[in-house]
Design a protein around this motif. Structure first.
Motif, mmCIF file in Angstrom:
data_model
loop_
_atom_site.group_PDB
_atom_site.id
_atom_site.type_symbol
_atom_site.label_atom_id
_atom_site.label_comp_id
_atom_site.label_asym_id
_atom_site.label_seq_id
_atom_site.Cartn_x
_atom_site.Cartn_y
_atom_site.Cartn_z
ATOM 1 N N TYR A 164 0.929 -1.290 -0.095
ATOM 2 C CA TYR A 164 0.022 -0.067 -0.090
ATOM 3 C C TYR A 164 0.867 1.135 -0.139
ATOM 4 O O TYR A 164 1.968 1.188 0.844
ATOM 5 C CB TYR A 164 -0.888 0.012 1.371
ATOM 6 C CG TYR A 164 -1.675 -1.186 1.382
ATOM 7 C CD1 TYR A 164 -3.053 -1.411 0.722
ATOM 8 C CD2 TYR A 164 -1.191 -2.267 2.239
ATOM 9 C CE1 TYR A 164 -3.629 -2.742 0.989
ATOM 10 C CE2 TYR A 164 -1.950 -3.433 2.221
ATOM 11 C CZ TYR A 164 -3.229 -3.508 1.709
ATOM 12 O OH TYR A 164 -3.979 -4.696 1.906
ATOM 13 N N ASN B 59 -2.702 14.527 1.858
ATOM 14 C CA ASN B 59 -3.569 15.727 1.458
ATOM 15 C C ASN B 59 -2.562 16.686 1.266
ATOM 16 O O ASN B 59 -1.476 16.736 1.297
ATOM 17 C CB ASN B 59 -4.368 16.142 2.689
ATOM 18 C CG ASN B 59 -3.845 16.335 4.108
ATOM 19 O OD1 ASN B 59 -2.797 16.363 3.986
ATOM 20 N ND2 ASN B 59 -4.768 16.077 5.073
ATOM 21 N N HIS C 140 -4.239 10.251 4.462
ATOM 22 C CA HIS C 140 -5.526 10.243 4.732
ATOM 23 C C HIS C 140 -6.304 8.787 4.143
ATOM 24 O O HIS C 140 -7.412 8.847 4.216
ATOM 25 C CB HIS C 140 -6.419 11.296 4.141
ATOM 26 C CG HIS C 140 -6.228 11.557 2.593
ATOM 27 N ND1 HIS C 140 -7.119 10.842 1.892
ATOM 28 C CD2 HIS C 140 -5.441 12.287 2.005
ATOM 29 C CE1 HIS C 140 -6.823 11.254 0.871
ATOM 30 N NE2 HIS C 140 -5.823 12.056 0.674
ATOM 31 N N ASP C 141 -5.420 8.123 3.308
ATOM 32 C CA ASP C 141 -5.718 7.066 2.800
ATOM 33 C C ASP C 141 -4.563 6.028 2.384
ATOM 34 O O ASP C 141 -3.322 6.677 2.253
ATOM 35 C CB ASP C 141 -6.763 7.282 1.364
ATOM 36 C CG ASP C 141 -7.510 6.055 1.299
ATOM 37 O OD1 ASP C 141 -7.401 4.946 1.719
ATOM 38 O OD2 ASP C 141 -8.755 6.255 0.713
ATOM 39 N N ARG D 291 -3.067 3.491 -1.123
ATOM 40 C CA ARG D 291 -3.646 3.059 -2.460
ATOM 41 C C ARG D 291 -3.041 1.645 -2.606
ATOM 42 O O ARG D 291 -1.909 1.471 -2.237
ATOM 43 C CB ARG D 291 -3.163 4.044 -3.763
ATOM 44 C CG ARG D 291 -3.673 3.396 -4.907
ATOM 45 C CD ARG D 291 -3.198 4.526 -6.161
ATOM 46 N NE ARG D 291 -3.864 5.799 -5.769
ATOM 47 C CZ ARG D 291 -4.810 6.025 -5.781
ATOM 48 N NH1 ARG D 291 -5.879 5.386 -6.536
ATOM 49 N NH2 ARG D 291 -5.463 7.510 -5.618
ATOM 50 N N THR E 234 -8.314 2.750 -3.696
ATOM 51 C CA THR E 234 -8.066 3.059 -2.440
ATOM 52 C C THR E 234 -8.459 1.967 -1.332
ATOM 53 O O THR E 234 -9.510 1.173 -1.653
ATOM 54 C CB THR E 234 -8.460 4.297 -2.081
ATOM 55 O OG1 THR E 234 -9.760 4.532 -2.188
ATOM 56 C CG2 THR E 234 -7.835 5.387 -3.111
ATOM 57 N N CYS E 235 -8.063 2.180 -0.124
ATOM 58 C CA CYS E 235 -8.443 1.346 1.080
ATOM 59 C C CYS E 235 -9.667 1.689 1.469
ATOM 60 O O CYS E 235 -10.729 0.826 1.657
ATOM 61 C CB CYS E 235 -7.392 1.340 2.077
ATOM 62 S SG CYS E 235 -5.801 0.393 1.821
ATOM 63 N N PHE E 236 -9.991 2.972 1.508
ATOM 64 C CA PHE E 236 -11.506 3.573 1.783
ATOM 65 C C PHE E 236 -12.519 2.908 0.475
ATOM 66 O O PHE E 236 -13.388 2.603 1.064
ATOM 67 C CB PHE E 236 -11.442 4.837 1.507
ATOM 68 C CG PHE E 236 -12.932 5.629 2.037
ATOM 69 C CD1 PHE E 236 -13.115 5.599 3.434
ATOM 70 C CD2 PHE E 236 -13.727 5.681 1.113
ATOM 71 C CE1 PHE E 236 -14.178 6.249 3.621
ATOM 72 C CE2 PHE E 236 -14.977 6.422 1.384
ATOM 73 C CZ PHE E 236 -15.057 6.400 2.822
ATOM 74 N N GLU E 237 -12.054 2.638 -0.507
ATOM 75 C CA GLU E 237 -13.011 1.908 -1.513
ATOM 76 C C GLU E 237 -13.252 0.550 -1.232
ATOM 77 O O GLU E 237 -14.368 0.113 -1.563
ATOM 78 C CB GLU E 237 -12.568 2.237 -2.963
ATOM 79 C CG GLU E 237 -12.546 3.608 -3.441
ATOM 80 C CD GLU E 237 -11.735 4.016 -4.657
ATOM 81 O OE1 GLU E 237 -12.386 4.536 -5.624
ATOM 82 O OE2 GLU E 237 -10.563 3.543 -4.800
ATOM 83 N N PRO F 60 -12.943 -0.364 3.628
ATOM 84 C CA PRO F 60 -13.362 0.691 4.567
ATOM 85 C C PRO F 60 -13.314 0.648 6.057
ATOM 86 O O PRO F 60 -13.176 1.168 6.953
ATOM 87 C CB PRO F 60 -14.652 0.962 4.082
ATOM 88 C CG PRO F 60 -15.379 -0.206 3.589
ATOM 89 C CD PRO F 60 -14.286 -0.747 2.962
ATOM 90 N N PHE G 220 -10.664 1.800 8.934
ATOM 91 C CA PHE G 220 -10.747 3.184 9.280
ATOM 92 C C PHE G 220 -11.356 3.188 10.711
ATOM 93 O O PHE G 220 -11.428 4.006 11.524
ATOM 94 C CB PHE G 220 -11.304 4.054 8.545
ATOM 95 C CG PHE G 220 -10.674 4.261 6.937
ATOM 96 C CD1 PHE G 220 -9.755 5.115 7.108
ATOM 97 C CD2 PHE G 220 -10.853 3.497 5.876
ATOM 98 C CE1 PHE G 220 -8.954 5.454 5.863
ATOM 99 C CE2 PHE G 220 -9.973 3.584 4.830
ATOM 100 C CZ PHE G 220 -9.124 4.687 4.970
ATOM 101 N N PHE H 139 -6.046 1.257 10.081
ATOM 102 C CA PHE H 139 -5.475 2.261 9.348
ATOM 103 C C PHE H 139 -4.307 2.938 10.152
ATOM 104 O O PHE H 139 -3.437 3.645 9.935
ATOM 105 C CB PHE H 139 -6.752 3.144 8.826
ATOM 106 C CG PHE H 139 -6.298 4.693 8.417
ATOM 107 C CD1 PHE H 139 -5.901 4.518 6.987
ATOM 108 C CD2 PHE H 139 -6.203 5.687 9.028
ATOM 109 C CE1 PHE H 139 -5.476 5.823 6.513
ATOM 110 C CE2 PHE H 139 -5.807 6.804 8.603
ATOM 111 C CZ PHE H 139 -5.485 6.867 7.083
#
Length: 403
Positions: free
Chosen positions: A192, A197, A203-204, A206, A229-232, A235, A238, A243
């Protein structure tokens, strides 16, 4: 001008040939300069450390410098025209002539490489560059070319290319082997990269690499997750603390481990993982330990039940042993009174029976006490001692004789 009478007449014709003489002088001077230029060219051509040739508009070569003859060991008569092509390696000759003729017809600059026979009979790789020549009136006058011996350089380049090719093959084999290992292992391996930002805060992450084992835990494929992304895709990390661990590992470089349970379609999925920073990414090695975890939880449940049964058994054993001891105490008490009061009145046979009853009751009492002690003893407290089996055998034989 003339005289009458008997005088002779003389006619003089005067022509101004100044322009003609000047033109002749100019031509002579031009020819002299051309000759000087050619002589200078020959001197320069014979002094430079390259082979130089010149050709006319008929494609035939009419000039070669000294280095050419030193290299080939041939005479000018043999090289003039197309004779120079005899020294080209047979495998290269047709290709070179095609390049030469096609570019000559198109009046284009060209470069070609071929093997040229040296004076010792050995072929050497030559780099030949030809450039079209024009006079001051922009009329095409043929080509001038220069050749360099690049044999050693080409050998080095070929060796280097061969080495690169071998290394590339080895790398491909290593990559293929690594991929086969990564795709066949029961461990999930993924890499990853952090996404930051404007303030540089992560903040995430990939997903830049993953073997099939990781997404398969969630019903996905490698194609589903790579580049996402990990958020996608994940999730849940988090909210379960993973995370934060990834960020901390990325910022400090300290490896970390974790164990999490994930609700997957109503079923609990257990994962054990270790993470480590590699350059500008985090590599996570994980394992699906759901079966082991379920087995451990089932074993813990069985142990709890077993401990409960053991407590019940211990209680039952104590009660049963206590109830068994009461009749024994009465047997021992009554036989003891009979022996005290009526021993003189008993026959020897009856007296022996009473003694056997007393001995048997005593052994029974010891056996019950031993059972109680055993039930209250933990396995860690067991103490093994050497035992004389002959003593036990004598006791058994004695009991047999009594019976």
């Amino acid at each position: 001008v003339g005289k009458t009478d008997h005088a002779q007449l003389i006619f003089l014709v005067i022509e101004d040939i100044t322009a003609s003489k000047q033109k002749e002088a100019l031509i002579f001077e031009s020819e002299l300069r051309r000759q000087e230029s050619e002589d200078l060219f020959r001197v320069v051509a014979n002094s430079v450390p390259v082979m130089i040739w010149m050709s006319g508009t008929d494609k035939g070569c009419y000039f070669f410098n000294k280095n050419w003859f030193d290299f080939t060991g041939r005479t000018p008569e043999k090289e003039i025209g197309n004779g120079w092509t005899d020294g080209i390696h047979p495998d290269d000759r047709e290709r070179c002539l095609n390049i030469y003729n096609s570019n000559f017809d198109a009046r284009k600059e060209f470069t070609m490489e071929y093997r040229l026979r040296r004076f010792d009979g050995k072929y050497r790789w030559i780099s030949d560059k030809g450039v079209p020549r024009y006079d001051i009136n922009d009329n095409f006058r043929g080509y001038v070319g220069s050749c360099m011996d690049i044999h050693d350089q080409k050998d080095f380049t070929d060796a280097l290319e061969s080495m690169v090719r071998i290394r590339t093959q080895e790398l491909e084999q290593s990559r293929a082997f690594l991929n086969s290992v990564l795709h066949s292992t029961y461990y999930g391996i993924a890499s990853y990269e952090p996404i930051r930002n404007d303030r540089g805060k992560i903040h995430d992450f990939r997903i830049v690499y993953s073997n099939p084992e990781v997404p398969a835990n969630f019903g996905l494929t490698v194609e589903d997750v790579i580049g996402k992304t990990c958020f996608e895709m994940y999730p849940g990390i988090f909210s379960n603390g993973v995370f934060d661990k990834l960020v901390r590992c990325m910022e400090t470089g300290n490896p970390d481990v974790y164990e999490i349970d994930v609700d997957q379609s109503g079923n609990t999925l257990w994962l054990s993982a270790a993470m480590e920073k590699v350059n500008n990414s985090i590599t996570v090695t994980s394992k699906n330990i759901t079966r082991e975890k379920e087995a451990a939880l089932h074993l813990a449940h069985m142990n709890d039940e077993l401990n409960s049964k053991n407590k019940e058994l211990a209680s039952l054993t104590y009660i049963a042993s206590h109830d068994l001891q009461e009749p024994l105490r009465k047997i021992q008490m009554f036989t003891s009174r009979i022996m005290e009061n009526d021993e003189q009145n008993l026959s020897p046979q009856s007296l022996g029976y009473f003694k056997s009853v007393t001995s048997t009751a005593f052994r029974m009492q010891n056996l019950i006490d031993a059972v109680l002690s055993y039930s209250r003893m933990d396995s860690e407290k067991f103490k093994f001692e050497r035992t004389n089996l002959n003593t036990m055998l004598k006791e058994v034989l004695q009991q047999i004789r009594i019976l």
